[in-house]
Scaffold this motif. Structure first.
Motif, short mmCIF file in Angstrom:
data_model
loop_
_atom_site.label_atom_id
_atom_site.label_comp_id
_atom_site.label_asym_id
_atom_site.label_seq_id
_atom_site.Cartn_x
_atom_site.Cartn_y
_atom_site.Cartn_z
N UNK A 66 0.82 -1.22 0.00
CA UNK A 66 0.00 0.00 0.00
C UNK A 66 0.85 1.27 0.00
N UNK A 67 2.18 1.09 -0.03
CA UNK A 67 3.11 2.21 -0.14
C UNK A 67 4.15 1.87 -1.20
N UNK A 68 3.93 2.31 -2.43
CA UNK A 68 4.88 2.01 -3.49
C UNK A 68 4.68 2.96 -4.66
N UNK A 69 5.72 3.02 -5.51
CA UNK A 69 5.67 3.83 -6.71
C UNK A 69 5.47 2.90 -7.90
N UNK A 70 4.42 3.16 -8.66
CA UNK A 70 4.17 2.38 -9.86
C UNK A 70 4.47 3.29 -11.04
N UNK A 71 5.71 3.23 -11.54
CA UNK A 71 6.05 4.08 -12.68
C UNK A 71 5.65 3.36 -13.97
N UNK A 72 5.18 4.12 -14.94
CA UNK A 72 4.67 3.53 -16.17
C UNK A 72 5.78 3.05 -17.09
N UNK A 73 5.38 2.52 -18.23
CA UNK A 73 6.31 2.00 -19.22
C UNK A 73 6.64 3.02 -20.29
N UNK A 74 6.10 4.23 -20.18
CA UNK A 74 6.30 5.26 -21.19
C UNK A 74 7.74 5.79 -21.17
N UNK A 75 8.33 5.99 -22.35
CA UNK A 75 9.64 6.62 -22.47
C UNK A 75 9.47 8.11 -22.70
N UNK A 76 10.51 8.87 -22.44
CA UNK A 76 10.40 10.32 -22.60
C UNK A 76 10.32 10.71 -24.06
N UNK A 77 9.57 11.76 -24.30
CA UNK A 77 9.45 12.35 -25.63
C UNK A 77 10.34 13.59 -25.65
N UNK A 78 11.53 13.45 -26.17
CA UNK A 78 12.50 14.56 -26.13
C UNK A 78 12.14 15.70 -27.08
N UNK A 79 11.22 15.47 -28.00
CA UNK A 79 10.88 16.50 -28.98
C UNK A 79 10.21 17.72 -28.34
N UNK A 80 9.64 17.52 -27.16
CA UNK A 80 8.93 18.64 -26.51
C UNK A 80 9.86 19.46 -25.62
N UNK A 81 11.11 19.01 -25.45
CA UNK A 81 12.08 19.77 -24.67
C UNK A 81 12.72 20.80 -25.60
N UNK A 82 12.52 22.07 -25.31
CA UNK A 82 13.02 23.15 -26.15
C UNK A 82 14.11 23.93 -25.39
N UNK A 83 15.33 23.62 -25.74
CA UNK A 83 16.46 24.25 -25.05
C UNK A 83 16.82 25.55 -25.75
N UNK A 84 16.90 26.60 -25.00
CA UNK A 84 17.27 27.89 -25.57
C UNK A 84 17.67 28.85 -24.47
N UNK A 85 17.81 30.10 -24.84
CA UNK A 85 18.19 31.11 -23.86
C UNK A 85 17.05 31.34 -22.88
N UNK A 86 17.36 31.30 -21.59
CA UNK A 86 16.36 31.52 -20.56
C UNK A 86 16.30 33.02 -20.26
N UNK A 87 15.18 33.62 -20.56
CA UNK A 87 15.03 35.06 -20.35
C UNK A 87 14.24 35.34 -19.09
N UNK A 229 16.11 4.47 -10.02
CA UNK A 229 14.70 4.81 -10.04
C UNK A 229 14.15 4.85 -8.63
N UNK A 230 12.85 4.94 -8.51
CA UNK A 230 11.88 4.93 -9.61
C UNK A 230 11.82 6.25 -10.37
N UNK A 231 11.22 6.19 -11.58
CA UNK A 231 10.92 7.41 -12.31
C UNK A 231 9.77 8.10 -11.58
N UNK A 232 9.91 9.38 -11.34
CA UNK A 232 8.90 10.14 -10.60
C UNK A 232 7.94 10.89 -11.52
N UNK A 233 8.48 11.42 -12.61
CA UNK A 233 7.68 12.16 -13.58
C UNK A 233 8.18 11.80 -14.97
N UNK A 234 7.28 11.45 -15.87
CA UNK A 234 7.64 11.16 -17.25
C UNK A 234 6.68 11.91 -18.16
N UNK A 235 7.23 12.75 -19.04
CA UNK A 235 6.43 13.55 -19.96
C UNK A 235 5.36 14.37 -19.24
#
Length: 336
Positions: A66-87, A229-235
């Protein structure tokens, strides 16, 4: 009744009362004490006996279920990460966005936010340029402390990374996959902590995947990575965390990345019971990282290994288990 007899009667009544209270707390209908003791003990390497002293295996299994982390099987979608100058902005969507995006004076590389709430004290390093994040190995086969690793690699920030097993002469070998410079340096098998590969690719984007290391390196162009792990947040989606997550409250370390590319390194103090600093649970850590905009996040090795070193000083409180300066570590995530 003689005075001596009366004293013994009172003593037995007090002892009986204490025994009843203890039985009620440990085995009664309220599960807080049981859950706290079991999850904290079972998440350690050497203190599982504490839980087994008071509870049967079936009781322990019930608590952990009753106390556990169930992380999903989803892999990260790197296309939504937009690296640029932080203003910097004049208005912010929340106080947390302001804390992240408003840079410290004369420091465009990083800032450290101290967070104290709900029985924990945590330190969140905000790294604006993800290309400055690297995973490095201890040059002395797991016999370097974090300050030595930082100094040797010219790091301005360093945190612990992999879990470990012991090799010859008490050297510390990273558990699971260990990737450096695009190569699989070692693979000590599964960690047993859920999650999978925690890495950065050639575009400095964080990748969380459960795929086999060799396949993941080629598929995602991984440069540096480790297995934990576990993975805490994915996408942007938080894991299914039942109860407190099953790891109790203790020192914790995590690494994360926002959609704007900012890397977050989180380390919390814990097990300072006299100061009321118990540490963080998996649920608290995931919720805090989500609050600060983490899009992908993973738990790293914790407990007495958790440590943050920055600007040539310890930011978090080092464990004294292996003397001053915390544990000897097999590797570390650093910022150069």
């Amino acid at each position: 009744m003689k005075k001596k007899t009366k004293k013994w009667v009172i003593t037995f009544i007090i002892l009986d009362s204490l025994a009843i209270i203890c039985l009620f707390l440990f085995y009664g209908p309220f599960t807080f004490i049981k859950d706290f003791l079991v999850t904290n003990a079972m998440s350690t390497m050497s203190h599982k006996y504490i839980a087994r002293t008071f509870y049967t295996d079936s009781m322990i299994a019930e608590v952990m279920n009753r106390n556990k982390v169930i992380d999903g099987e989803e892999n990260t979608d790197t296309s939504v990460i937009k690296i640029g100058e932080i203003k910097e902005q004049t208005t912010y969507s929340s106080i947390y966005e302001e804390q992240i995006l408003k840079k410290d004076k004369d420091n465009d590389l990083y800032k450290i936010i101290t967070i104290e709430e709900d029985s924990y004290k945590a330190f969140l390093a905000v790294i604006y340029d993800p290309s400055r994040v690297e995973l490095v190995s201890s040059s002395n086969r797991g016999k370097q402390k974090i300050d030595e690793i930082a100094e040797e690699n010219g790091a301005v920030i360093a945190i612990n990374a992999s879990g470990y097993t012991y090799g010859a002469n008490r050297t510390k070998i990273p558990t699971g996959a260990f990737i450096m410079d695009g190569n699989l340096v070692s693979n000590g098998g599964t960690t047993g902590y859920g999650g999978g590969i925690v890495a950065f690719n050639n575009e400095h984007k964080m990748v969380l995947t459960k795929e086999e290391p060799e396949k993941a390196i080629k598929k995602y162009n991984l440069i540096d990575g480790m297995e934990f792990g576990p993975f805490l947040i994915v996408n942007g989606k938080i894991a299914n965390i039942k109860g407190d997550g099953g790891w109790g409250k203790a020192q914790r370390t995590a690494i994360a990345q926002r959609q704007d590319g900012i890397v977050l390194m989180l380390v919390s103090d814990g097990r300072q019971y006299s100061n009321g600093i118990l540490g963080m649970s998996m649920k608290q850590m995931a919720n805090l990282l989500l609050r600060y905009g983490a899009y992908n996040a993973a738990n790293l090795d914790g407990g007495n290994s958790s440590i943050m070193f920055a600007n040539n000083k310890y930011i978090s409180t080092p464990s004294l288990q292996e003397g001053e300066g915390g544990r000897h570590l097999p590797n570390a995530w650093i910022v150069k």
